[in-house]
Scaffold this active site. Structure first.
Site, PDB file in Angstrom:
ATOM      1  N   LYS A  35       0.836  -1.198   0.000  1.00 16.25           N
ATOM      2  CA  LYS A  35       0.000   0.000   0.000  1.00 16.25           C
ATOM      3  C   LYS A  35       0.874   1.253   0.000  1.00 16.25           C
ATOM      4  CE  LYS A  35      -0.491  -0.084   5.045  1.00 16.25           C
ATOM      5  NZ  LYS A  35      -1.424  -0.105   6.186  1.00 16.25           N
ATOM      6  N   TYR A 253      16.877  28.279  12.297  1.00 18.86           N
ATOM      7  CA  TYR A 253      15.686  29.001  12.732  1.00 18.86           C
ATOM      8  C   TYR A 253      15.456  28.859  14.233  1.00 18.86           C
ATOM      9  CZ  TYR A 253      14.184  29.759   7.893  1.00 18.86           C
ATOM     10  OH  TYR A 253      14.102  30.163   6.588  1.00 18.86           O
TER      11      TYR A 253
END
Length: 355
Positions: A35, A253
């Protein structure tokens, strides 16, 4: 010139892992769970690697099942969530695609849909996962309605374990077997963790998933290497910049990492837009030039930082984010997630090559 980032996929490793799952399964047959585009590895690429040995496949999307049929795969293919519309049901039956049936709405749709070919089905029971499935006490009624419809061929019974990788399966297995075994129908209950841990739960069909891709379903108990699995995906890049930091200077950041000494920091061409988890903290393991080191600071959209202070590396040095030499399970654990998510999150912009 393209960015120096790619994912290398090793189909032979997938084949090795599938054959290992078959060996562990004993007399049971193994549905390769492919899947989500084979957990991000490429559906047809992985299926081709086991074309001559696979007992069957399991997935979610009818379109993916049809692509396997279109490529000439004749093995059983099981839709784990079943069908969602009358047209899907007709197409599945016409192409011998087995469908799970897990709710009254699907059962009623089957009863009301005209089919030119019988549909093979797995009745899904909810034995404690509480996602999909009939309660076991409904099984006899469901089977009677399926047979009375005159629209089904082979029938099996399945369930899914919630804690096969942890506290165990005893309660769910007992509930399942009390309902299913008296029917004499083929049963499927064992995912990767149950396949590895509970041989008594193999029944007729097992459903290996994460282990096919080289990930352990229970990395805190047994590593992929200890199981004998090989990594199928290696996510690789290069160092594209180097900065020299002094004690007290920060990286990235929000300045979430501050150097406590003089350091060399490498910038790697990989970020969360490539599929690397943004929430991976400082200290997540990474390989640079084959040497183990750690990430630093916050992952950016297109870049991340790593510690080069004590290793021999510079601009152009090779980086392994996960894969050969750097287990995806270890990276996932550091990032507070699972290897399934790492594999499935690989971004479309990352080039994929076979090795």
């Amino acid at each position: 010139m393209s960015r120096p980032i790619l994912a290398r996929i090793d189909p032979q490793a997938f084949r090795h892992n599938y054959l290992l799952s078959k060996n562990l399964a004993g007399k049971a047959q193994a549905l390769a769970v492919v899947k989500a585009n084979a957990y991000g590895h490429g559906l047809l690429r992985c299926a081709e690697a086991v074309r001559d040995v696979a007992d069957g496949f399991a997935l979610l999307e009818l379109a993916e099942a049809m692509s396997l049929r279109g490529a000439g795969f004749t093995q059983p293919i099981v839709l784990l969530e079943g069908f969602f519309a009358h047209d899907d049901l007709q197409l599945a039956a016409a192409h011998s695609i087995t469908s799970a049936i897990h709710c009254e709405e699907q059962l009623r749709m089957l009863e009301l849909t005209e089919l030119e070919h019988p549909l093979d089905v797995f009745v899904k029971l909810n034995t404690g996962m509480n996602r999909l499935g009939f309660v076991p006490e409904q099984l006899a009624t469901v089977l009677n309605r399926l047979r009375a419809s005159g629209k089904v061929g082979q029938i099996g019974v399945m369930t899914h374990f919630a804690c096969a990788d942890g506290t165990g399966i005893d309660a769910q297995l007992a509930r399942f077997e009390a309902a299913a075994l008296p029917t004499g129908l083929a049963c499927s209950v064992a995912n990767s963790a149950a396949l590895l841990r509970y041989p008594h739960a193999h029944h007729q069909w097992v459903r290996p998933g994460i282990m096919l891709y080289g990930g352990s379903p229970m990395p805190d108990l047994q590593s992929a290497e200890q199981i004998g699995l090989r990594p199928v995906m290696t996510f690789a890049s290069r160092v594209i910049g180097v900065q020299s930091l002094q004690a007290g200077e920060a990286v990235g950041y929000s300045a979430t990492f501050t150097a406590d000494r003089s350091m060399r920091v490498g910038t790697v061409a990989c970020g969360y837009a490539d599929g690397y988890p943004r929430h991976a903290p400082t200290g997540t393991p990474i390989l640079v030039n084959g040497q183990r080191t750690r990430t630093l600071g916050r992952v950016s959209m297109d870049m991340l930082a790593c510690d080069l202070t004590d290793i021999d590396a510079d601009v152009g040095s090779s980086v392994t984010l996960w894969g050969e030499g750097m287990p995806a399970d270890e990276v996932a654990t550091a990032a507070g997630t699972v290897s399934y998510e790492l594999f499935c999150a690989l971004a479309q912009r990352v080039p994929v090559v076979e090795c």
